[in-house]
Design an enzyme around this catalytic site. Structure first.
Site, PDB file in Angstrom:
ATOM      1  N   ALA A 113     -18.121  -2.807  22.735  1.00  0.00           N
ATOM      2  CA  ALA A 113     -17.355  -3.159  23.931  1.00  0.00           C
ATOM      3  C   ALA A 113     -17.234  -4.674  24.050  1.00  0.00           C
ATOM      4  O   ALA A 113     -18.014  -5.327  24.744  1.00  0.00           O
ATOM      5  CB  ALA A 113     -18.000  -2.564  25.180  1.00  0.00           C
ATOM      6  N   SER A 137      -9.096 -11.332  20.426  1.00  0.00           N
ATOM      7  CA  SER A 137      -9.641 -11.819  19.162  1.00  0.00           C
ATOM      8  C   SER A 137     -10.606 -12.986  19.341  1.00  0.00           C
ATOM      9  O   SER A 137     -11.361 -13.302  18.431  1.00  0.00           O
ATOM     10  CB  SER A 137      -8.486 -12.245  18.247  1.00  0.00           C
ATOM     11  OG  SER A 137      -7.685 -11.136  17.896  1.00  0.00           O
ATOM     12  N   ARG A 160     -14.416  -7.201   8.872  1.00  0.00           N
ATOM     13  CA  ARG A 160     -13.104  -7.563   8.319  1.00  0.00           C
ATOM     14  C   ARG A 160     -12.999  -7.201   6.844  1.00  0.00           C
ATOM     15  O   ARG A 160     -11.935  -6.802   6.368  1.00  0.00           O
ATOM     16  CB  ARG A 160     -12.855  -9.059   8.557  1.00  0.00           C
ATOM     17  CG  ARG A 160     -12.488  -9.357   9.992  1.00  0.00           C
ATOM     18  CD  ARG A 160     -12.609 -10.814  10.368  1.00  0.00           C
ATOM     19  NE  ARG A 160     -12.331 -10.957  11.802  1.00  0.00           N
ATOM     20  CZ  ARG A 160     -12.739 -11.957  12.556  1.00  0.00           C
ATOM     21  NH1 ARG A 160     -13.458 -12.940  12.010  1.00  0.00           N
ATOM     22  NH2 ARG A 160     -12.448 -11.996  13.848  1.00  0.00           N
ATOM     23  N   HIS A 200      11.142   7.035  -0.084  1.00  0.00           N
ATOM     24  CA  HIS A 200      11.380   8.413   0.354  1.00  0.00           C
ATOM     25  C   HIS A 200      12.747   8.596   1.010  1.00  0.00           C
ATOM     26  O   HIS A 200      13.194   9.738   1.189  1.00  0.00           O
ATOM     27  CB  HIS A 200      10.293   8.856   1.337  1.00  0.00           C
ATOM     28  CG  HIS A 200       9.008   9.261   0.695  1.00  0.00           C
ATOM     29  ND1 HIS A 200       8.145   8.364   0.097  1.00  0.00           N
ATOM     30  CD2 HIS A 200       8.426  10.482   0.560  1.00  0.00           C
ATOM     31  CE1 HIS A 200       7.085   9.013  -0.370  1.00  0.00           C
ATOM     32  NE2 HIS A 200       7.234  10.294  -0.109  1.00  0.00           N
ATOM     33  N   GLY A 225      15.470   9.188   3.779  1.00  0.00           N
ATOM     34  CA  GLY A 225      15.420   9.900   5.063  1.00  0.00           C
ATOM     35  C   GLY A 225      14.194  10.768   5.199  1.00  0.00           C
ATOM     36  O   GLY A 225      13.658  10.938   6.301  1.00  0.00           O
ATOM     37  N   GLU A 247     -10.107  -6.265  15.187  1.00  0.00           N
ATOM     38  CA  GLU A 247     -11.112  -7.105  14.536  1.00  0.00           C
ATOM     39  C   GLU A 247     -10.540  -8.460  14.121  1.00  0.00           C
ATOM     40  O   GLU A 247     -10.902  -9.041  13.090  1.00  0.00           O
ATOM     41  CB  GLU A 247     -11.761  -6.360  13.360  1.00  0.00           C
ATOM     42  CG  GLU A 247     -12.487  -5.104  13.841  1.00  0.00           C
ATOM     43  CD  GLU A 247     -13.409  -4.489  12.823  1.00  0.00           C
ATOM     44  OE1 GLU A 247     -13.912  -5.203  11.950  1.00  0.00           O
ATOM     45  OE2 GLU A 247     -13.628  -3.277  12.916  1.00  0.00           O
ATOM     46  N   GLY A 248      -9.647  -8.964  14.958  1.00  0.00           N
ATOM     47  CA  GLY A 248      -9.034 -10.267  14.737  1.00  0.00           C
ATOM     48  C   GLY A 248      -7.656 -10.141  14.146  1.00  0.00           C
ATOM     49  O   GLY A 248      -7.485  -9.619  13.045  1.00  0.00           O
ATOM     50  N   THR A 249      -6.646 -10.588  14.869  1.00  0.00           N
ATOM     51  CA  THR A 249      -5.269 -10.489  14.408  1.00  0.00           C
ATOM     52  C   THR A 249      -5.041 -11.346  13.162  1.00  0.00           C
ATOM     53  O   THR A 249      -5.847 -12.221  12.822  1.00  0.00           O
ATOM     54  CB  THR A 249      -4.298 -10.960  15.498  1.00  0.00           C
ATOM     55  OG1 THR A 249      -4.545 -12.362  15.747  1.00  0.00           O
ATOM     56  CG2 THR A 249      -4.464 -10.172  16.790  1.00  0.00           C
ATOM     57  N   SER A 250      -3.908 -11.126  12.509  1.00  0.00           N
ATOM     58  CA  SER A 250      -3.571 -11.950  11.344  1.00  0.00           C
ATOM     59  C   SER A 250      -3.500 -13.427  11.715  1.00  0.00           C
ATOM     60  O   SER A 250      -3.873 -14.302  10.913  1.00  0.00           O
ATOM     61  CB  SER A 250      -2.235 -11.492  10.746  1.00  0.00           C
ATOM     62  OG  SER A 250      -2.354 -10.205  10.163  1.00  0.00           O
TER      63      SER A 250
END
Length: 405
Positions: free
Chosen positions: A138, A146, A263, A358, A360, A383-386
């Site tokens: 939490a 982040s 990560r 693939h 449609g 767990e932390g954005t790019s």
């Protein structure tokens, strides 16, 4: 596949490193479970938005809720290099499977393993390892995702003595496994950041403690069966023995360490999912026809498959190297962020190409690449954005260069 129990897989001696031979058996059992048991029921996960009870029980019996927990506490005791091999297998199917036991082995369980007191480990870790206790991490709040430095949840001592109770008040958001959690690993601010530290502590809060309120599960874009929810802490009282490590300034370091390790795991999970998307693409390209010709014979389709293969192989090598650097202690900051940044971005591109191969059919709900396309979008966020990973990598490189001058 016959049901595999913890006793079947955990054949190693107490507290001894898991040997290559023993790990090969564990990995084989995991691969068979994923491919023979879980994959045929992926639509059931998606339609019901839940992990079937029998699959959950089989995962418990195999020891998957505690594969990364030390053996002395009932886990399998796998190290991070072995963890990433497991993660690549988990990524091959619906990500709800891994999410079910991911917090026990990862961001929540590792806080206890790395920072808990002996008494705290004794109280909780065996239940975490067996799956009888679901631990939930939490940390994230509205306005503090982040970057944990923005935490607003507060923990205040109710008294002046060192063993006084703590009272926790605040809101948490997007908390994985919150609807099924037995234990919340809660990060809270005990004071404003100052010269002595960031003022963030971490507490063990039972889910049934008075004042803990878990909202209904979130409706998400994908990852059906992987439940998240908001959690409110309304003057929740816990004893001083709930303070992780018995120290008020452990929280920030515990969060950063646990997230960095996680990560690398998420990067490996991304590689596993990318491999599945590639395999689905190759299979479809080899059999689907256009004008009587398999589409895999067309050079532009082959180019898409080539780009997918390149991403998967690069990601796998990067993940394994990052795990090696973590275990040696050479790099526990830049390498994890580099692996997560590359692999989570890579799997997004591979999934997009899979839908394109693939045509449609790739947009239809009963086709695996449609599910994969939606599921992997989250990997670039949690767990932390790019963007956060880029700041960690770039800032770390500059600071290292400045220190060496």
């Amino acid at each position: 596949m016959a049901n595999t129990t913890t006793a079947d897989t955990a054949t190693v001696a107490h507290d001894e490193p898991v040997s290559d031979a023993d790990f090969a058996d564990i990995l084989t059992a995991t691969r068979e479970f994923v491919r023979d048991v879980v994959m045929p029921r992926e639509q059931e996960f998606m339609a019901g938005d839940r992990v079937p009870d029998d699959i959950r029980q089989q995962a418990k019996d195999m020891g998957l809720f505690g594969y990364a927990i030390p053996q002395q506490w009932g886990g399998l005791g796998l190290n991070l290099a072995q963890d990433v091999e497991m993660a690549m297998e988990f990524g091959y199917t619906t990500l709800a499977l891994r999410s079910m036991f991911g917090t026990n082995n990862g961001i929540a369980g590792q806080v206890l393993v790395g920072f808990g007191t002996d008494q705290q480990k004794e109280r909780w870790l065996e239940g975490v390892a067996s799956g009888d206790v679901v631990a939930s991490f939490a940390l994230t709040e509205p306005g503090a995702g982040s970057n944990p430095a923005g935490l607003r949840t507060k923990a205040v001592r109710d008294g002046s003595s060192d063993d006084a109770d703590w009272v926790i008040t605040g809101q948490k958001q997007y908390i994985t496994n919150a609807p099924t959690a037995d234990l919340f690993v809660v990060f809270a601010r005990t004071r404003p950041a100052d010269a002595d530290g960031p003022g963030i502590a971490v507490f063990l809060v039972p889910a049934d403690a008075e004042g803990v309120r878990v909202a209904g599960k979130d409706a998400k874009m994908g990852q059906e069966g992987a439940w998240t929810a908001d959690v409110a802490f309304d003057e929740v009282r816990v004893g001083n023995d709930a303070l992780i490590g018995g120290a008020v300034d452990i929280g920030y370091r515990a969060a950063m360490t646990s997230l960095a390790r996680g990560r690398i795991h998420i990067a490996a999970l991304s590689v596993g999912t990318a491999q599945r998307a590639l395999d689905e693409s190759v299979r479809y390209a080899a059999t689907a026809t256009q004008g009587g010709t398999p589409i895999g014979n067309f050079q532009l389709v082959q180019a898409m498959l080539a780009d997918q293969q390149t991403g998967v192989m690069a990601g796998r090598a990067l993940v394994r190297d990052a795990a090696r650097l973590w275990l040696s202690g050479e790099d526990r900051r830049i390498a994890p962020s580099t692996a997560k940044l590359f692999c989570t971005e890579m799997v997004g591109k591979v999934a997009d190409l899979a839908v394109q191969v693939h045509g449609g059919a790739g947009y239809m709900r009963d086709v695996p690449v449609e599910r994969i396309y939606r599921e992997v979008r989250l990997l670039r966020l949690y767990e932390g954005t790019s963007e956060i990973q880029r700041l960690i990598i770039g800032g770390g490189l500059v600071k290292a260069a400045q220190r060496s001058r």
